[in-house]
Design a protein around this motif. Structure first.
Motif, short mmCIF file in Angstrom:
data_model
loop_
_atom_site.label_atom_id
_atom_site.label_comp_id
_atom_site.label_asym_id
_atom_site.label_seq_id
_atom_site.Cartn_x
_atom_site.Cartn_y
_atom_site.Cartn_z
N ARG A 1 0.83 -1.19 0.00
CA ARG A 1 0.00 0.00 0.00
C ARG A 1 0.87 1.24 0.00
N GLY A 2 0.45 2.22 -0.79
CA GLY A 2 1.21 3.49 -0.83
C GLY A 2 2.55 3.33 -1.49
N ILE B 1 11.72 7.47 -1.19
CA ILE B 1 13.02 6.83 -1.00
C ILE B 1 14.00 7.28 -2.08
N LYS B 2 13.50 7.39 -3.32
CA LYS B 2 14.38 7.77 -4.41
C LYS B 2 14.89 9.20 -4.25
N THR B 3 14.02 10.09 -3.82
CA THR B 3 14.40 11.50 -3.75
C THR B 3 15.13 11.84 -2.46
N GLY B 4 15.09 10.95 -1.46
CA GLY B 4 15.74 11.24 -0.19
C GLY B 4 15.06 12.34 0.59
N ARG B 5 13.75 12.54 0.39
CA ARG B 5 13.01 13.60 1.07
C ARG B 5 13.10 13.43 2.58
N VAL B 6 13.22 14.52 3.30
CA VAL B 6 13.28 14.48 4.76
C VAL B 6 11.93 14.88 5.33
N GLU C 1 1.87 13.80 4.02
CA GLU C 1 1.15 12.68 3.42
C GLU C 1 2.03 11.97 2.39
N ALA C 2 2.77 12.76 1.59
CA ALA C 2 3.66 12.17 0.60
C ALA C 2 4.77 11.37 1.27
#
Length: 360
Positions: free
Chosen positions: A22-23, A31-36, A76-77
């Motif tokens: 899910r999601g 994970i790819k962008t390394g968002r914090v 949410e993202a």
């Protein structure tokens, strides 16, 4: 605030694949962008969950609604699922949002406690508790309570004032550590006893008061007459005290005419002092701030005993709160055993052997 900073959260394992995940797309992108993930996102989410309104939540967080909405969407993202159900109005949480709400407050507490404990630079050298209570209790009772509670320990508190709905929301959302309110069996506070502990701090009466000058003239007495109705200073419909006064009048009807309405006890108290009519006030409100010139009328027939009750979330692991609560319960039990249930328990908690974790 100084701790509204980015909290780097790196992926430690690859995203699972398959139809059962899910999601997946949002999580994979994260994970790819390394968002914090930022701690303020959690604060934003808890605020909109508490207020149920994006505009009010943005105002309280001192930001624009557009920026506030972007931060909620960023959270949410990062999580990979929706927190807000945007298909309905007023604002509601999704089922996932409701479950996440239970953890967000505790996560914030743990992060702050860990930073203070491991960083070696505690923000506070004293205990801090967030207390939610009605305005009438905050002005009439809290000053005396706080003098007793903090007499033998270093304590500070944040006070959240509101109606009973706001107070319960603050406790349930984790924005208050302790909720104190008036309680009557016929108008109970619906909190799950398996989740929330409670302890009584005493009792007092809600009874009718008029100015001594008005009472001395003999111009007002209960139950009044149809030809000379009693001028009533009443609580606005929907207010907790309004329902309590309705209970009294169901059992002891009067001939009265509503002349003033307010949702605040202090407003009705001042109107009663000015000789404008009869107001139902707690004994604490009538006596607060050295007020004189009020006289109780009607006797116990038109009065209602109320419990002063404190609630705490059993899952709140804050050390200073639980030490305080334990002493509060022990002192209440001692007072009850001694037949002094109306005395507010003093809480002489000794400081722990090692510094306690600080809280907000």
């Amino acid at each position: 605030m100084p701790w509204q900073q980015a909290m780097p959260v790196e992926a430690r394992r690859p995203a699972p694949s398959g139809a059962g995940y899910r999601g997946g797309s949002a999580a994979a992108s994260r994970i790819k962008t390394g968002r914090v993930m930022e701690l303020r996102w959690l604060q934003d989410f808890l605020m909109v969950a508490e207020t149920g309104n994006f505009t009010r939540a943005a105002e309280r967080r001192n930001t624009s609604q557009a920026a506030f909405s972007r931060r909620i969407k960023s959270l949410e993202a990062w999580l990979g699922f929706d927190l807000i159900d945007r298909s309905v109005y007023p604002t509601q949480l999704t089922p996932q949002g409701e479950r996440f709400r239970e953890h967000a407050g505790e996560l914030l507490r743990q992060m702050l406690d860990s930073r203070d404990e491991l960083g070696g630079k505690p923000l506070r050298s004293h205990e801090h508790i967030r207390i939610a209570l009605p305005f009438a209790m905050a002005t009439a009772q809290l000053p005396q309570w706080w003098q007793a509670w903090s007499a033998e320990r270093r304590m500070s508190c944040s006070v959240v004032v509101g109606n009973i709905h706001d107070l319960v929301t603050s406790l349930v959302s984790g924005n208050a550590d302790l909720m104190i309110c008036y309680h009557h069996a016929q108008q109970p506070i619906h909190l799950d006893p398996d989740r929330y502990e409670r302890v009584s701090l005493g009792t007092e009466y809600l009874r009718p008061y008029v100015s001594e000058a008005l009472a001395g003239k003999g111009g007002i007495s209960l139950p009044g007459k149809a030809s000379h109705p009693v001028p009533l200073l009443m609580y606005s419909p929907g207010v907790y005290f309004a329902r309590l006064v309705d209970l009294i009048l169901e059992n002891a009807p009067i001939a009265g005419q509503r002349v003033i309405e307010s949702d605040m006890s202090d407003v009705l108290c001042e109107m009663a002092l000015a000789g404008r009519g009869v107001a139902w006030l707690t004994e604490g409100t009538a006596a607060a701030h050295g007020r004189k010139g009020l006289a109780a009328i009607g006797g116990n027939k038109w009065a209602l005993p109320l419990s002063l009750v404190a609630f705490k979330d059993r899952t709140n692991s804050q050390r200073s709160l639980n030490l305080f609560w334990s002493e509060l319960c022990r002192n209440n039990a001692a007072h009850a055993a001694g037949g002094r249930a109306e005395q507010v328990a003093k809480v002489p908690v000794k400081s722990p052997a090692r510094p306690s974790r600080s809280s907000r």
